[in-house]
Scaffold this active site. Structure first.
Site, mmCIF file in Angstrom:
data_model
loop_
_atom_site.group_PDB
_atom_site.id
_atom_site.type_symbol
_atom_site.label_atom_id
_atom_site.label_comp_id
_atom_site.label_asym_id
_atom_site.label_seq_id
_atom_site.Cartn_x
_atom_site.Cartn_y
_atom_site.Cartn_z
ATOM 1 N N ASP A 68 0.858 -1.190 0.000
ATOM 2 C CA ASP A 68 0.000 0.000 0.000
ATOM 3 C C ASP A 68 0.886 1.229 0.000
ATOM 4 O O ASP A 68 1.993 1.213 0.544
ATOM 5 C CB ASP A 68 -0.976 -0.007 1.186
ATOM 6 C CG ASP A 68 -0.277 -0.012 2.533
ATOM 7 O OD1 ASP A 68 0.086 1.072 3.026
ATOM 8 O OD2 ASP A 68 -0.091 -1.107 3.105
ATOM 9 N N GLU A 118 -7.292 4.543 12.696
ATOM 10 C CA GLU A 118 -6.134 4.399 13.576
ATOM 11 C C GLU A 118 -6.005 5.623 14.466
ATOM 12 O O GLU A 118 -6.855 6.512 14.450
ATOM 13 C CB GLU A 118 -4.870 4.142 12.765
ATOM 14 C CG GLU A 118 -4.575 5.164 11.675
ATOM 15 C CD GLU A 118 -3.361 4.747 10.846
ATOM 16 O OE1 GLU A 118 -2.231 4.851 11.377
ATOM 17 O OE2 GLU A 118 -3.539 4.317 9.680
ATOM 18 N N ASP A 143 -9.511 3.613 6.744
ATOM 19 C CA ASP A 143 -8.331 3.485 7.590
ATOM 20 C C ASP A 143 -8.631 4.124 8.940
ATOM 21 O O ASP A 143 -8.721 5.342 9.064
ATOM 22 C CB ASP A 143 -7.162 4.179 6.879
ATOM 23 C CG ASP A 143 -5.870 4.179 7.678
ATOM 24 O OD1 ASP A 143 -5.861 3.680 8.822
ATOM 25 O OD2 ASP A 143 -4.864 4.691 7.160
#
Length: 267
Positions: free
Chosen positions: A70, A161, A159
């Site tokens: 990625d 986080e 995503d």
């Protein structure tokens, strides 16, 4: 003779030598554009908070898997042929963050991985503190995060986080965070026809989301920089993607053979 008269010629000579030396040094490459206030690529905040091994991670032998990478703006223009030759068969590319950032290298990275033969997809760095899940899902879908049934496009990734700007959980309770993720997920599905893949770490999810179940709808991409995948978040029984290293670039596995990766792409 005056001391000043002696020193001046010496300084001039030293300056001329230094200038010549600098001119002889090789030019450095342009630094790729970093995301606002830092390099918020996939896993950057997980590595910051949870740490990474000092040496390259070597995963234990697994059954059928597909190797991939990625990338984000930090990688700049990627040499996709080189990564293909190293056995990488899929790629995820950062498209957006919040509702105000798009990756300036997205076209080269997303189209380049496709051209070389990889199955590719896009991901969105979530900012639950700045706008609704629906607003960010729409922004993502409109700026590279779409999906088509061409057999070469993977569903988009959210995503999730550690917050690079402040409080770990973006100032939200576990229930409020779960609601935000559902808002993003339902909107993304209405826009694309696909459920988003959820990227996270077990530690962050345990702190910020808890036991809200997404395993029945959203494939899991777990981040753990170790030789084994370890304990999974909440009630996911298996992982779909695993980010196991960031050296020399983010390294990932798909949990299955190539035909299963293609099945995920085609929906």
């Amino acid at each position: 003779m005056s001391t000043v008269r002696v020193v001046r010629p010496v300084l001039a000579a030293l300056l001329a030598a230094a200038t010549a030396l600098v001119g002889a040094l090789p030019a450095t490459a342009a630094t790729p554009v970093r995301d606002p206030n830092g390099n918020h690529e996939m896993g950057s905040q997980i590595r910051l908070h949870e740490g990474t091994p000092r040496s390259a991670v070597v995963p234990t032998a697994l059954a059928a898997t597909v190797s991939g990478i990625d990338v984000a703006s930090y990688q700049g223009n990627v040499n996709w042929a080189s990564w293909w030759n190293q056995g990488k068969r899929f790629a995820y590319v950062k498209a957006t963050e919040g509702t105000g950032y798009t990756n300036p290298y997205f076209a080269q990275q997303y189209n380049g991985s496709f051209t070389v033969g990889m199955i590719r997809g896009a991901y969105h760095f979530a900012r639950p503190d700045v706008s609704t899940g629906a607003a960010q899902a729409n922004y993502f879908a409109s700026n590279g995060g779409g999906w088509s049934r061409d057999g070469k496009t993977l569903p988009g990734v959210i995503d999730l986080e550690y917050n690079p700007y402040g409080a770990t959980c973006y100032g939200k309770s576990q229930s409020a965070m779960a609601s935000w993720i559902r808002d993003f997920g339902s909107t993304y599905r209405s826009r694309t026809g696909r459920d988003a893949v959820i990227y996270t770490s077990t530690s962050w999810w345990s702190q910020c989301v808890g036991t809200a179940s997404f395993s029945g709808t959203n494939p899991l991409w777990v981040a753990r920089y170790a030789s084994s995948v370890g304990t999974l978040p909440d009630d996911w029984a298996y992982w779909t993607f695993w980010q196991y290293s960031s050296s020399p670039i983010d390294q990932d596995y798909f949990n299955g053979a190539t035909d299963r990766l293609k099945a995920l792409a085609t929906g």
